[in-house]
Structures are given as C-alpha cells and as structure tokens.
Design a protein around this motif. Structure first.
Motif, PDB file in Angstrom:
ATOM      1  N   SER A   1       0.828  -1.210   0.000  1.00 40.72           N
ATOM      2  CA  SER A   1       0.000   0.000   0.000  1.00 40.72           C
ATOM      3  C   SER A   1       0.865   1.265   0.000  1.00 40.72           C
ATOM      4  O   SER A   1       0.556   2.236  -0.708  1.00 40.72           O
ATOM      5  N   LEU A   2       1.963   1.268   0.775  1.00 38.70           N
ATOM      6  CA  LEU A   2       2.835   2.447   0.809  1.00 38.70           C
ATOM      7  C   LEU A   2       3.616   2.595  -0.494  1.00 38.70           C
ATOM      8  O   LEU A   2       3.865   3.717  -0.949  1.00 38.70           O
TER       9      LEU A   2
ATOM     10  N   TRP B   1       3.370   1.931  11.288  1.00 39.83           N
ATOM     11  CA  TRP B   1       2.747   1.903   9.963  1.00 39.83           C
ATOM     12  C   TRP B   1       2.708   0.488   9.375  1.00 39.83           C
ATOM     13  O   TRP B   1       2.179   0.287   8.295  1.00 39.83           O
ATOM     14  N   LEU B   2       3.259  -0.488  10.085  1.00 42.70           N
ATOM     15  CA  LEU B   2       3.207  -1.878   9.648  1.00 42.70           C
ATOM     16  C   LEU B   2       2.058  -2.611  10.326  1.00 42.70           C
ATOM     17  O   LEU B   2       1.643  -2.259  11.431  1.00 42.70           O
TER      18      LEU B   2
ATOM     19  N   ARG C   1      -5.737  11.725   6.597  1.00 38.90           N
ATOM     20  CA  ARG C   1      -6.445  10.704   5.832  1.00 38.90           C
ATOM     21  C   ARG C   1      -7.257  11.260   4.668  1.00 38.90           C
ATOM     22  O   ARG C   1      -7.984  10.528   4.010  1.00 38.90           O
ATOM     23  N   GLU C   2      -7.139  12.559   4.406  1.00 41.37           N
ATOM     24  CA  GLU C   2      -8.017  13.168   3.404  1.00 41.37           C
ATOM     25  C   GLU C   2      -7.592  12.886   1.969  1.00 41.37           C
ATOM     26  O   GLU C   2      -8.405  12.982   1.046  1.00 41.37           O
TER      27      GLU C   2
ATOM     28  N   CYS D   1      -5.085   3.315  -2.667  1.00 40.45           N
ATOM     29  CA  CYS D   1      -3.984   2.368  -2.437  1.00 40.45           C
ATOM     30  C   CYS D   1      -4.229   1.509  -1.216  1.00 40.45           C
ATOM     31  O   CYS D   1      -3.343   0.731  -0.807  1.00 40.45           O
ATOM     32  N   ASN D   2      -5.399   1.634  -0.628  1.00 40.84           N
ATOM     33  CA  ASN D   2      -5.771   0.831   0.542  1.00 40.84           C
ATOM     34  C   ASN D   2      -4.762   1.006   1.674  1.00 40.84           C
ATOM     35  O   ASN D   2      -4.330   0.044   2.322  1.00 40.84           O
ATOM     36  N   VAL D   3      -4.392   2.260   1.914  1.00 42.75           N
ATOM     37  CA  VAL D   3      -3.464   2.571   3.006  1.00 42.75           C
ATOM     38  C   VAL D   3      -4.283   2.717   4.288  1.00 42.75           C
ATOM     39  O   VAL D   3      -5.061   3.643   4.437  1.00 42.75           O
ATOM     40  N   ASN D   4      -4.106   1.780   5.179  1.00 38.32           N
ATOM     41  CA  ASN D   4      -4.846   1.797   6.446  1.00 38.32           C
ATOM     42  C   ASN D   4      -3.988   1.189   7.546  1.00 38.32           C
ATOM     43  O   ASN D   4      -4.271   0.115   8.054  1.00 38.32           O
ATOM     44  N   PRO D   5      -2.908   1.889   7.929  1.00 39.32           N
ATOM     45  CA  PRO D   5      -1.990   1.331   8.921  1.00 39.32           C
ATOM     46  C   PRO D   5      -2.628   1.258  10.305  1.00 39.32           C
ATOM     47  O   PRO D   5      -3.589   1.924  10.589  1.00 39.32           O
TER      48      PRO D   5
END
Length: 498
Positions: A172-173, A468-469, A486-487, A494-498
C-alpha cells in the motif's frame, strides 16, 4: 548475528550483565520445588502459565498422536482386525475434524461421543497382550521427531516471514509513493520556495526519511502541540526515489503555519560523498542488543533492547545547512505529544548534541562489538530520536572530519565502525536531556506503562514493529494513527490503512 539493512540498519549485539543469582525457591502447583536457575523448565512453566484455551482440540490432537502410534502394531495382528478397523476409522475421523476445526468453537456438536469412541479404542489397544511395546515406543518417537521437525520448519518460516514483513515496504505504501510521483510529473507542480528555509532565527527541524506517511505524522504531531507553529521549519531529507512523492505530498498538505522543505540529498555535491561511499540516504542506525541480566529477586532473564544512533548522513548536516546555527533532529518513527519550543532555549554549556541517555545499556555491555579502547565503559548509551544539535559548535570542533577519520580507522568493524565512530566523535560532547523528553520502546516492548506513555513529550517507536506496519503493537498504534492525514484520495485508492 547481523540482520539485513532495509529501512534501518539492524545489528544484533550480545553481551552479559551477570550469570548467577540467588533467591528463594518457588513451589509449583504439584508441590515440587522449582530450582531458580537459568534454563529451569519448572520455573519457566510457573512464570509463563496461561489459561488453557481450546482444550478439546488439544485433546483431539493428543489422542490422534497416540492412536497413530498403536495402529501399525495392531494392524499386524490377524486376530485384531476389528480393533484395527476401529482405530483406522477413528484416526480418519479425527484427521477430518482437525482439518476443518482450529478452535473448540469450530467442532461438531457430537465431538464428545467421538472422543469417547477414540479413548475406548486406545484403551483396548493398550491391553492387547501381543502388542510389542518396543514397536509402539519406536513409532511414538518417529512421530515425535516428525512433529519436532515440522515445528522447527514452521518456526523458521515464521521468523523469515516476520523479518520479510518488517524489512519490506508494504504494498500500500509503495502504491502511494508511485501514485504521488506520477501525479507530480503530470501536474508539473511548481516548487514553493520560502525565506523561512534559511532563517536562523526560526526553529528548524530535520527529518531523514523515505516514508511519506511517517514524515507527515512527525510533522503533524509537532505542529499540533506547538505554541507558535509559524516559527517552525521542517526539512525532510530523502533520496531521489522518494523525492517527488514527498514533494507533492507536502505541497498538497498544510501543517498549520509551519513551513516544510523537501530536499534530495543526492543533489548536494558534498565533500564526503565519495569518501563515505554513500548510498543515496542513510537513515538512523538501529541496533538490537540482547544480553542476560539478573536482579536481586529473581533468576537470569534474557533482555533485548533496541538502540539507535546517527548514520553517515547525519554528519553532512553542517554542509547542507550552512546558514543555520541550531537544528533539532527528529527520527521518522516518533510521535510528538508536547510543545518542543523549550528545546530552543536550552543552554548546553558548549556541548554539541542534546540527547536522552539510555542507561539500560552501558557501553561496557557492547564491548565485544565495539572493542575495548576509546570510551568509558560505564557511560550510558545516547539515543537518536530527538536530538538538539549546536551546528556552530559542531563546525568549530570539526566533528564531521573527526567522524570520517574514525570511520576509516575502524573500517574493519563493518557497520560497527559507524556506531563506535559516533560514540568517540561525541565523547564528552553530549548534553543529557531529561528522560521525560523521550520514551523509547514502542516498537518492541509490550509492557510500557500507560502513565509513562502519557507523560512523555516524544514517543519513539524504535524496534521492528513500526506503527505503519501491520506488525505494529496494536495498543500503541492509535497514538501514531491520530496524527495521520487521511483526506488524500490516494490513501483510499492504495488501501493505506496502517
């Protein structure tokens, strides 16, 4: 044993802080005396006893283990065909159930009857007079060896996958970096230069990072707690691979009235680049230190600490920021919880590096790694994470030149050369910050006290389990997450949801 250097350079170092200890003996639940000595299973069992979960599943596995041991011997006896068939049917049934059930809640409703049936079959097998106990014993040992081999395989696989997860950029990152970089060139974003970047009267913070989100959290948490964010200037030093992603992120996101400058360290033609054989960017070096310790009330315990210090890149700061007199260095794995403006009024009395000392690790404990000469063995380790740097004094003492000379002299130590060179370069030049400024260990220590976490001005997530992992320690991640912006649309894409 050294670990590979991804986001941070991790080196395992071992030493000893005691090998014996006397204390009262302990009685276990069976009334037997536990010897308080290192390696005592009896003692370990008492100290690590947990409530049994999924008891029925464990019993199923135990009975299956025993049935498999008896079955080959029973199958060879013609007069025991019925018992052989019964054992085989029970074994197949248990194998099917265990393939579908991992917990007691998954088990079928008639499981108690199946257990009784297996127990009855095994009881019959045990009383068969012609069964050769040596064959049963041999089979049990074979199954045990196979089980141990399988357990060792899974343990090694688990350790490998853990290290892979720790040292690999999450998908994601990586996606976020790529999307930001492409977007930067699509829109031909212009650079926003500011007079603040070189104004020595302002509060300048330096962050070395390849991680957009980590840098953003550090900056956001700092300005949120600042009494005057307009006086704050952040310089994010990164490499060319991440430069454009960083650039676009900080162009599109504001942090109250603070100024943010993103710099590509590869753009600077610095004197020591060639000599140091520098990679594009060195992050703070992180070392895992494992050793035995003993206290007055208990046995010897294994203890692991994660310590961090400056990398090669830190010694380029006086040349990169020639107009600045003082900077505060922030690692990208921290969260700020209080106003840091008091750091700018510190009188360090001619010292160069204001740092929190980490007295859980003494330099003498690292003697096998650092060698014997050149430093006080009783000195505490000083940590990176939050460091106040007097650049004027640094230049007067020519510390960059001193550092590179020491690195050359210690070249045979590998990565340890940078660690020892840092100690020797700043020997007698460390100004000890009050310990409440930084609380370390949020990336590896599950047992930090809540009151200590709330009290600390800065939380340092040193260790493998970065926030963040997915592997980050859940109860600490919320304090990092709340400063995450988060905006941005790429976070969801990218489904970034740490």
């Amino acid at each position: 044993m050294q670990q590979p250097p991804p986001s941070k350079n991790n080196v395992r170092v071992s030493g000893k802080a005691g090998v014996t200890g006397n204390s009262k003996d302990k009685i276990n639940e069976s009334g037997r005396l536990c010897e308080l000595k290192y390696g005592s299973y009896c003692l370990w069992r008492e100290e690590n006893r947990e409530e049994m979960k999924d008891d029925i599943v464990k019993r199923l596995k135990d009975w299956l283990f025993v049935a498999r041991a008896y079955f080959p011997s029973i199958a060879k006896i013609p007069a025991q065909n019925n018992l052989s068939r019964e054992l085989k049917q029970n074994i197949q049934e248990f194998e099917r159930i265990l393939s579908e059930s991992a917990t007691d809640a998954d088990l079928p409703s008639q499981i108690k009857k199946k257990l009784q049936s297996m127990e009855a079959a095994i009881a019959k097998a045990k009383v068969v007079p012609t069964v050769d106990c040596n064959n049963v014993d041999k089979k049990l040992r074979q199954i045990l060896d196979m089980t141990e081999d399988e357990a060792n395989f899974h343990m090694k696989q688990s350790a490998f996958l853990f290290q892979l997860a720790v040292h690999t950029i999450p998908k994601s990152l990586h996606c976020l970096n790529m999307r930001l970089t492409v977007e930067y060139f699509k829109n031909h974003s212009s650079n926003k230069e500011s007079e603040k970047y070189a104004d020595p009267t302002l509060q300048h913070f330096v962050i070395f990072s390849r991680n957009v989100l980590a840098s953003s959290v550090v900056i956001n948490s700092t300005v949120v707690h600042a009494s005057e964010s307009a006086k704050q200037v952040f310089h994010v030093l990164t490499n060319r691979q991440n430069f454009y992603a960083m650039k676009l992120w900080f162009l599109n996101n504001s942090y109250k009235d603070a100024a943010v400058e993103v710099l590509n360290i590869e753009d600077y033609n610095l004197d020591y680049h060639e000599e140091a054989n520098l990679s594009p960017l060195f992050l703070p070096m992180e070392f895992r230190v494992s050793f035995h310790s003993v206290d007055n009330a208990g046995p010897i315990n294994n203890r692991t600490q994660y310590i961090s210090t400056f990398s090669h890149s830190h010694y380029l700061l006086p040349e990169i920021f020639k107009n600045l007199e003082k900077v505060v260095i922030l690692d990208d794995d921290i969260v700020v919880q209080q106003d840091l403006s008091a750091l700018w009024s510190l009188d360090m009395g001619g010292k160069v590096n204001g740092a929190v000392q980490f007295c859980s690790v003494r330099l003498g404990q690292l003697q096998s790694f650092l060698g014997e000469s050149g430093f006080d063995k009783n000195s505490c380790f000083w940590m990176s994470g939050l460091n106040v740097i007097d650049l004027v004094r640094w230049r007067e003492l020519a510390l960059t030149e001193t550092y590179w000379r020491l690195v050359r002299e210690q070249a045979n130590m590998g990565e340890g050369s940078a660690l020892k060179a840092s100690f020797l370069t700043f020997q007698d030049l460390i100004y000890a910050l009050d310990g409440v400024w930084v609380l370390s260990g949020l990336g590896h220590d599950y047992n930090l006290r809540t009151q200590d976490i709330k009290k600390a001005a800065v939380l340092h997530y040193n260790g493998n389990m970065k926030p963040w992992l997915e592997l980050g320690i859940p109860k600490y991640k919320a304090r990092w997450r709340k400063f995450l912006k988060r905006e941005h649309q790429f976070l969801s894409e990218c489904n970034v949801n740490p």
